[in-house]
Design an enzyme around this catalytic site. Structure first.
Site, mmCIF file in Angstrom:
data_model
loop_
_atom_site.group_PDB
_atom_site.id
_atom_site.type_symbol
_atom_site.label_atom_id
_atom_site.label_comp_id
_atom_site.label_asym_id
_atom_site.label_seq_id
_atom_site.Cartn_x
_atom_site.Cartn_y
_atom_site.Cartn_z
ATOM 1 N N GLY A 1 9.517 102.089 -1.748
ATOM 2 C CA GLY A 1 8.193 101.814 -1.191
ATOM 3 C C GLY A 1 7.782 102.871 -0.193
ATOM 4 N N SER A 2 7.003 102.467 0.780
ATOM 5 C CA SER A 2 6.429 103.411 1.743
ATOM 6 C C SER A 2 7.472 103.881 2.746
ATOM 7 C CB SER A 2 5.274 102.754 2.495
ATOM 8 O OG SER A 2 5.767 101.744 3.372
ATOM 9 N N GLY B 1 7.693 101.283 5.606
ATOM 10 C CA GLY B 1 8.510 100.120 5.313
ATOM 11 C C GLY B 1 9.980 100.457 5.197
ATOM 12 N N GLY B 2 10.291 101.566 4.525
ATOM 13 C CA GLY B 2 11.675 101.952 4.343
ATOM 14 C C GLY B 2 12.376 102.262 5.649
ATOM 15 N N CYS C 1 6.226 107.320 -8.470
ATOM 16 C CA CYS C 1 6.898 108.105 -7.436
ATOM 17 C C CYS C 1 7.090 109.558 -7.839
ATOM 18 C CB CYS C 1 8.235 107.470 -7.090
ATOM 19 S SG CYS C 1 9.212 106.989 -8.524
ATOM 20 N N GLU D 1 13.967 104.864 -1.259
ATOM 21 C CA GLU D 1 13.176 105.877 -1.963
ATOM 22 C C GLU D 1 11.752 105.681 -1.466
ATOM 23 O OE1 GLU D 1 10.525 106.374 -5.450
ATOM 24 O OE2 GLU D 1 12.406 105.646 -6.301
ATOM 25 N N LYS E 1 15.070 90.518 -3.361
ATOM 26 C CA LYS E 1 13.807 90.100 -2.742
ATOM 27 C C LYS E 1 12.676 90.504 -3.679
ATOM 28 C CE LYS E 1 10.559 90.799 1.023
ATOM 29 N NZ LYS E 1 9.471 91.161 0.058
ATOM 30 N N GLU F 1 1.804 112.349 1.151
ATOM 31 C CA GLU F 1 1.475 111.675 -0.095
ATOM 32 C C GLU F 1 0.254 110.782 0.062
ATOM 33 O OE1 GLU F 1 3.741 108.962 -3.469
ATOM 34 O OE2 GLU F 1 4.284 108.701 -1.349
#
Length: 521
Positions: free
Chosen positions: A241-242, A245-246, A302, A265, A184, A392
């Protein structure tokens, strides 16, 4: 290379069915040609069926065939290095020379995984020979190897448009394992994604592999991502990502009739601890180096160090002054997307409302999406009382935490959630405190660095890029380095097989000359 803007599903270029989009140049706020196709769940199904059809043949390619395929992808990436980096620079605002380095890193990863495949150690071959005379019950012959988990869905990241995107480490390690891949693409860099996808597809065709080995889809909103996670033919998912979202993808995958692993991650502040003797003798050097690494990629990495903890005492003021100076001299630079820029500004406001004091800021912004660097400070008592301060803020900012004593430093370490990395700066006289701190950090991170910073990271056999939640959703695995292939493997045992029916790697004569564990030896 003329960009088509189409989806890449196997050997087919597929036009839009759900509208189109253009890439945005974040530095100029201008839209970039051409239009890029947006797909839907039907495209996911088309790609998933192809990936499933390709899986049996691709996962059973010989190790030499698969390694050669991975090396061809590396060659193809290098052949479009300049064009790919140039397009990625337009879509991200990052320097072209930096992005050419990303192309080199991506190509290197494919070659490294090619060697992993050739060596065959990832198969983890084990043989327990038959013992027909054993009493009271004979033992049958048992043989084990790892095989690919199945077709996988990979979500491209926004912050590294090549090394963590279409041709990134997730794709390289999945293809090395023998998994087929549906990628994606991230909508922040669609042109760069297409160039990478075409390089991979070219290698598929050059090696006569089934077209379903690799596809790339793209969509608006969450539709495509949800369809990928839901599709019954997909057997694993990776995401960078965030946390929001994860975890949405992770929870969705667990609600499937047949749940699947989601390797995420997500978030990390990569804490740096300066122990007293190191603070006394290397204060300014550490402060300057810390900010230098924090500012890489406009703070959109990251592994950037974002949290620094030091005990009040000799050297603290010099440390602070060095950090203030470096931040104040930093020019504002374009951030990757409008959304990341807005989240960064919101995150700084939340930190200040939680009690952090801004003690330095960089040059003023001159464009809409410029990220102005910031340094905040808080004492240990406040940090321990406000969990928000440990979260973060993705961008060019850092938080200095000044603690009263060793006990408070250890308390701060214990208060942290899972991290991708942690760093210690120490001298010989700090070893006693370091020994007390290490067990605390081992429980909270996958990588500990001494007298250096978490960023940059080598990509090699001992690399670990993972950690306890919320750094990742599964701390047993790394998403970078050669052992990241383990995410896409599962064990299969063969019991009582005639030699001729065994996988070649497990046959008695060891025709591939691979390392094998026999009866535990």
């Amino acid at each position: 290379m003329n960009l088509t803007g189409q989806l890449i599903i196997g050997a087919e270029n597929v036009a839009a069915t759900a509208g189109t989009m253009k890439a945005l140049n974040p530095a100029t706020h201008e839209w970039i040609e051409p239009d890029f196709a947006l797909g839907d769940a039907a495209h996911v199904h088309q790609a998933a069926v192809l990936a499933d059809e390709a899986f049996d043949s691709y996962s059973h390619t010989s190790l030499s065939q698969r390694a050669a395929f991975l090396h061809s992808i590396a060659d193809n990436l290098e052949s479009v290095r300049s064009e790919l980096a140039s397009r990625a620079a337009l879509e991200t605002g990052l320097p072209q020379v930096q992005l050419e380095g990303e192309v080199n890193r991506a190509a290197t990863q494919f070659r490294q995984f090619g060697e992993v495949v050739r060596q065959g150690r990832f198969l983890q071959l084990a043989i327990d020979p038959a013992q027909p005379e054993r009493q009271p019950r004979p033992r049958m012959d048992h043989r084990l190897q790892k095989i690919a988990i199945g077709p996988v869905a990979i979500f491209g990241a926004s912050n590294f448009p090549i090394a963590y995107s279409v041709a990134g480490g997730d794709t390289a390690s999945a293809l090395a394992a023998g998994a087929t891949v549906i990628l994606k693409a991230h909508n922040a860099h669609p042109g760069a994604s297409e160039i990478q996808a075409r390089a991979i597809r070219q290698a598929v065709q050059e090696h006569g592999l089934h077209e379903g080995v690799f596809s790339m889809v793209r969509g608006a909103g969450n539709t495509i991502g949800e369809a990928l996670v839901d599709h019954p033919l997909i057997k694993a998912v990776t995401f960078t990502g965030s946390e929001h979202g994860g975890m949405a993808l992770y929870r969705r995958a667990q609600r499937r009739p047949a749940p699947i692993p989601v390797f995420t991650e997500m978030t990390s502040v990569n804490p740096t601890f300066i122990l007293p003797a190191a603070l006394a003798v290397r204060n300014g050097q550490i402060g300057d180096g810390f900010i230098e690494r924090m500012l890489v990629n406009v703070g959109q990495a990251c592994l950037r160090p974002a949290l620094l903890i030091a005990i009040k005492g000799p050297g603290l003021e010099t440390l602070r002054s060095a950090m203030v100076k470096r931040v104040s001299e930093a020019a504002a630079r374009t951030m990757l997307t409008p959304g990341i820029h807005a989240s960064y500004l919101d995150g700084l406001k939340l930190m200040e409302r939680a009690g952090a004091r801004r003690i330095a800021q960089g040059g003023a912004s001159h464009a809409d999406f410029d990220g102005q660097s910031a340094l905040l400070e808080v004492d240990g008592v406040r940090f321990l009382s406000e969990p928000l301060l440990a979260q973060e803020v993705f961008g060019p900012s850092a938080l200095l935490v000044s603690v009263d004593d060793e006990a408070q430093l250890l308390a701060v370490a214990r208060s942290l959630q899972g991290q991708l990395s942690a760093a210690l700066h120490l001298e010989n006289s700090d070893l006693a405190l370091a020994r007390r701190l290490l067990p605390v950090l081992e429980r909270r991170t996958g990588r500990i660095v001494v007298n250096a910073f978490a960023h940059p990271q080598e990509v090699n056999y001992a690399t670990v890029h993972g950690g306890p939640f919320p750094a990742t959703s599964d701390s047993r695995f790394t998403s970078v380095g050669m052992s990241s292939i383990e995410r896409f493997l599962r064990p299969v045992a063969y019991q009582g097989f005639p030699d001729v029916l065994l996988p070649e790697a497990l046959r008695e004569a060891n025709p591939l000359q691979l390392p094998r564990l026999i009866d535990g030896q």
